[in-house]
Design a protein around this motif. Structure first.
Motif, PDB file in Angstrom:
ATOM      1  N   VAL A  79       0.841  -1.189   0.000  1.00  0.00           N
ATOM      2  CA  VAL A  79       0.000   0.000   0.000  1.00  0.00           C
ATOM      3  C   VAL A  79       0.883   1.248   0.000  1.00  0.00           C
ATOM      4  N   ILE A  80       0.576   2.160  -0.920  1.00  0.00           N
ATOM      5  CA  ILE A  80       1.210   3.477  -0.972  1.00  0.00           C
ATOM      6  C   ILE A  80       0.270   4.463  -0.281  1.00  0.00           C
ATOM      7  N   GLY A  81       0.725   5.073   0.808  1.00  0.00           N
ATOM      8  CA  GLY A  81      -0.158   5.964   1.539  1.00  0.00           C
ATOM      9  C   GLY A  81       0.567   7.154   2.103  1.00  0.00           C
ATOM     10  N   GLY A  82      -0.037   7.731   3.146  1.00  0.00           N
ATOM     11  CA  GLY A  82       0.539   8.891   3.804  1.00  0.00           C
ATOM     12  C   GLY A  82      -0.515   9.877   4.220  1.00  0.00           C
ATOM     13  N   GLY A  83      -0.261  10.566   5.315  1.00  0.00           N
ATOM     14  CA  GLY A  83      -1.181  11.593   5.771  1.00  0.00           C
ATOM     15  C   GLY A  83      -2.508  11.070   6.267  1.00  0.00           C
ATOM     16  N   GLY A  84      -2.540   9.820   6.709  1.00  0.00           N
ATOM     17  CA  GLY A  84      -3.797   9.253   7.223  1.00  0.00           C
ATOM     18  C   GLY A  84      -4.757   8.784   6.160  1.00  0.00           C
ATOM     19  N   THR A  85      -4.321   8.746   4.899  1.00  0.00           N
ATOM     20  CA  THR A  85      -5.249   8.409   3.815  1.00  0.00           C
ATOM     21  C   THR A  85      -5.529   6.918   3.691  1.00  0.00           C
ATOM     22  N   VAL A  86      -4.658   6.064   4.266  1.00  0.00           N
ATOM     23  CA  VAL A  86      -4.846   4.624   4.060  1.00  0.00           C
ATOM     24  C   VAL A  86      -4.983   3.848   5.365  1.00  0.00           C
ATOM     25  N   SER A  87      -5.180   4.534   6.475  1.00  0.00           N
ATOM     26  CA  SER A  87      -5.301   3.814   7.746  1.00  0.00           C
ATOM     27  C   SER A  87      -6.425   2.787   7.708  1.00  0.00           C
ATOM     28  N   ARG A  88      -7.588   3.212   7.194  1.00  0.00           N
ATOM     29  CA  ARG A  88      -8.709   2.263   7.121  1.00  0.00           C
ATOM     30  C   ARG A  88      -8.415   1.142   6.132  1.00  0.00           C
ATOM     31  N   VAL A  89      -7.766   1.483   5.030  1.00  0.00           N
ATOM     32  CA  VAL A  89      -7.406   0.468   4.028  1.00  0.00           C
ATOM     33  C   VAL A  89      -6.491  -0.584   4.654  1.00  0.00           C
ATOM     34  N   ALA A 141      -2.436   2.156  -4.551  1.00  0.00           N
ATOM     35  CA  ALA A 141      -1.993   3.544  -4.453  1.00  0.00           C
ATOM     36  C   ALA A 141      -3.103   4.356  -3.823  1.00  0.00           C
ATOM     37  N   GLY A 142      -2.874   4.843  -2.609  1.00  0.00           N
ATOM     38  CA  GLY A 142      -3.918   5.553  -1.885  1.00  0.00           C
ATOM     39  C   GLY A 142      -4.193   6.935  -2.441  1.00  0.00           C
ATOM     40  N   ASP A 143      -5.225   7.550  -1.889  1.00  0.00           N
ATOM     41  CA  ASP A 143      -5.673   8.887  -2.320  1.00  0.00           C
ATOM     42  C   ASP A 143      -4.794   9.947  -1.631  1.00  0.00           C
ATOM     43  N   ILE A 144      -3.497   9.913  -1.950  1.00  0.00           N
ATOM     44  CA  ILE A 144      -2.520  10.703  -1.206  1.00  0.00           C
ATOM     45  C   ILE A 144      -2.260  12.051  -1.868  1.00  0.00           C
ATOM     46  N   GLU A 145      -1.759  12.974  -1.064  1.00  0.00           N
ATOM     47  CA  GLU A 145      -1.251  14.225  -1.590  1.00  0.00           C
ATOM     48  C   GLU A 145       0.196  13.999  -2.020  1.00  0.00           C
ATOM     49  N   VAL A 146       0.553  14.518  -3.196  1.00  0.00           N
ATOM     50  CA  VAL A 146       1.854  14.218  -3.792  1.00  0.00           C
ATOM     51  C   VAL A 146       2.675  15.484  -3.935  1.00  0.00           C
ATOM     52  N   GLY A 147       3.878  15.432  -3.372  1.00  0.00           N
ATOM     53  CA  GLY A 147       4.861  16.495  -3.553  1.00  0.00           C
ATOM     54  C   GLY A 147       6.131  15.910  -4.118  1.00  0.00           C
ATOM     55  N   LEU A 181      -2.446  -3.308 -10.162  1.00  0.00           N
ATOM     56  CA  LEU A 181      -2.484  -2.022  -9.461  1.00  0.00           C
ATOM     57  C   LEU A 181      -3.919  -1.581  -9.212  1.00  0.00           C
ATOM     58  N   VAL A 182      -4.192  -1.113  -8.005  1.00  0.00           N
ATOM     59  CA  VAL A 182      -5.472  -0.510  -7.648  1.00  0.00           C
ATOM     60  C   VAL A 182      -5.194   0.932  -7.245  1.00  0.00           C
ATOM     61  N   VAL A 183      -5.848   1.871  -7.904  1.00  0.00           N
ATOM     62  CA  VAL A 183      -5.664   3.287  -7.631  1.00  0.00           C
ATOM     63  C   VAL A 183      -6.902   3.811  -6.902  1.00  0.00           C
ATOM     64  N   VAL A 184      -6.710   4.315  -5.695  1.00  0.00           N
ATOM     65  CA  VAL A 184      -7.826   4.852  -4.913  1.00  0.00           C
ATOM     66  C   VAL A 184      -7.986   6.336  -5.243  1.00  0.00           C
ATOM     67  N   GLU A 185      -9.181   6.708  -5.632  1.00  0.00           N
ATOM     68  CA  GLU A 185      -9.429   8.098  -6.027  1.00  0.00           C
ATOM     69  C   GLU A 185     -10.734   8.583  -5.406  1.00  0.00           C
ATOM     70  N   ASP A 186     -10.597   9.250  -4.278  1.00  0.00           N
ATOM     71  CA  ASP A 186     -11.746   9.884  -3.647  1.00  0.00           C
ATOM     72  C   ASP A 186     -11.771  11.387  -3.915  1.00  0.00           C
ATOM     73  N   ARG A 187     -10.614  11.932  -4.336  1.00  0.00           N
ATOM     74  CA  ARG A 187     -10.509  13.355  -4.674  1.00  0.00           C
ATOM     75  C   ARG A 187      -9.820  13.478  -6.022  1.00  0.00           C
ATOM     76  N   PRO A 188     -10.163  14.481  -6.826  1.00  0.00           N
ATOM     77  CA  PRO A 188      -9.448  14.692  -8.084  1.00  0.00           C
ATOM     78  C   PRO A 188      -7.954  14.885  -7.811  1.00  0.00           C
ATOM     79  N   PHE A 189      -7.120  14.327  -8.686  1.00  0.00           N
ATOM     80  CA  PHE A 189      -5.686  14.398  -8.439  1.00  0.00           C
ATOM     81  C   PHE A 189      -5.173  15.838  -8.438  1.00  0.00           C
ATOM     82  N   GLU A 190      -5.788  16.693  -9.250  1.00  0.00           N
ATOM     83  CA  GLU A 190      -5.307  18.076  -9.299  1.00  0.00           C
ATOM     84  C   GLU A 190      -5.467  18.783  -7.961  1.00  0.00           C
ATOM     85  N   GLU A 191      -6.380  18.304  -7.099  1.00  0.00           N
ATOM     86  CA  GLU A 191      -6.557  18.921  -5.787  1.00  0.00           C
ATOM     87  C   GLU A 191      -5.474  18.501  -4.790  1.00  0.00           C
ATOM     88  N   ARG A 192      -4.733  17.456  -5.104  1.00  0.00           N
ATOM     89  CA  ARG A 192      -3.716  16.946  -4.169  1.00  0.00           C
ATOM     90  C   ARG A 192      -2.344  16.812  -4.818  1.00  0.00           C
TER      91      ARG A 192
END
Length: 398
Positions: free
Chosen positions: A255-265, A327-333, A349-360
């Motif tokens: 699991v690719i995560g961060g910022g609390g986005t994948v705790s439930r996953v 790949a979680g719904d993470i913010e990417v820098g 690969l499973v890509v989780v998308e709860d928010r548009p990528f441009e927002e994160r």
């Protein structure tokens, strides 16, 4: 055969109480008994200390309004006339027209349920979801201190489910007492002050949602495995049912995560029996804390540190060893873009998308290009569908 037996509960004024439990547990029967539609063989329903059976029909209807599960109507009045029927307990038998206060109550009910736009339409010409809202408006026009709702969101799309329960919550804030049978446990946990969990005609547990919706209680009531966690956005109790598959599931998931986005996953995948790894995560990240509590294999970096070559190799090793990468719904820098680049090495690969990528996306065009590639490569799902998506990916890549 008794449908309900030895059921005893007290509902405080101004509370939103949800009745939850499996089909056939007695939720609708309990509501109909409270509303004096059914007479119990034993026991008493009290409203402010007075037996509901001792009240006249008119007096009871001024205290309790009901929205039944079956909203079919056998007449063909227009919607406004149907809503106005809620004023019947206040009308004189010698006068057919409602008074000014009654007319205001009808218009207010139409407005609050967003049914005024089709108020002049025949009730037979509205959809099932619209009719559900009309029957709710009729109950609001009845202007009672107690509101009984039997599956009030059953025929509604998700948008109107939320609007309806937000309206009910507002009514409770204004002082009404609401008792509702709710099928969706997560909606019940989010909106209700208290829950009564019914099973086998008895109350299995009662109290605040976090007390009632435990994995043990859900296993006893629904005879199923479930994971109970916290919703990452609302913080409310969140229930995820685990489909049975002849024992624990086999397979490795990174699991690719961060910022609390994948705790439930992480919690759901681990509870389902998968071997789970996660990372890279910065030390102090809430996802890392969850992973450590679950005893998962983790790849870590210092807080806000970029992913170096050695860490990148460790991530890639886990991606290649996994049957599926999520790949979680993470913010990417720029510091964690390498996580997504490593995910591209996955065969499934499973890509989780709860928010548009441009927002994160905080890493510009390079990150956008990587993400587009991941979307084309993998299955894109909402966070609530991760478990089933992982199962499908493993089944299709034995």
């Amino acid at each position: 055969m008794a449908v309900l037996d030895a059921v005893s509960a007290h509902v405080d004024e101004g509370r939103f109480v949800g009745l939850v439990g499996p089909n056939g547990a007695g939720k609708s029967t309990l509501l109909r008994t409270v509303g004096a539609v059914l007479k119990p063989d034993a026991g008493t329903v009290l409203l402010d200390g007075e037996s509901v059976r001792d009240l006249s029909s008119r007096a009871a209807s001024r205290r309790v309004a009901t929205v039944p599960q079956d909203t079919s109507l056998s007449f063909d009045f227009d919607v406004r006339e149907v809503v106005a029927m809620g004023r019947t307990p206040y009308r004189s038998r010698f006068r057919s027209n409602a008074d000014e206060a009654g007319e205001e109550a009808v218009e207010r009910a139409l407005s609050r349920t967003e049914t005024e736009v089709f108020a002049d339409r025949s009730i037979g010409a509205v959809s099932g979801g619209e009719r559900q809202r009309v029957v709710l408006a009729r109950a609001l026009a009845q202007d009672t201190p107690i509101l009984l709702l039997d599956e009030p969101t059953a025929s509604l799309d998700i948008n109107h489910q939320i609007r309806t329960l937000e309206l009910v919550a507002d009514l409770v804030d204004e002082g009404k007492t609401v008792i509702a049978a709710i099928h969706d446990l997560n909606l019940a946990a989010h909106y209700c002050d208290d829950l009564l969990l019914l099973s086998g005609g008895r109350i299995l547990d009662s109290g605040a949602p976090e007390r009632v919706l435990t994995e043990s209680n859900l296993g006893r009531a629904f005879d199923t495995r479930a994971v109970v966690s916290r919703h990452p956005v609302t913080g409310a109790v969140y229930v995820t049912a685990l489909p049975e598959r002849g024992g624990d599931r086999e397979g490795r998931v990174h699991v690719i995560g961060g910022g609390g986005t994948v705790s439930r996953v992480l919690y759901v995948l681990s509870a389902a029996g998968y071997e789970v790894s996660v990372g890279a995560l910065g030390t102090g990240d809430s996802d890392l804390e969850t992973a450590r509590l679950l005893g998962l294999d983790t790849v870590t970096v210092e807080p806000f540190a970029p992913i170096d070559a050695e860490t990148r190799q460790r991530i890639t090793e886990r991606v290649l060893a996994a049957d599926v990468t999520v790949a979680g719904d993470i913010e990417v820098g720029s510091g964690n873009l390498a996580n997504l680049e490593c995910a591209a090495e996955s065969d499934a690969l499973v890509v989780v998308e709860d928010r548009p990528f441009e927002e994160r996306n905080y890493a510009g065009g390079d990150a956008a290009a990587v993400y587009r590639s991941l979307r084309e490569q993998g299955a894109v799902v909402a966070g609530s569908a991760v478990l089933s998506a992982v199962a499908r990916a493993i089944d299709s890549n034995p």
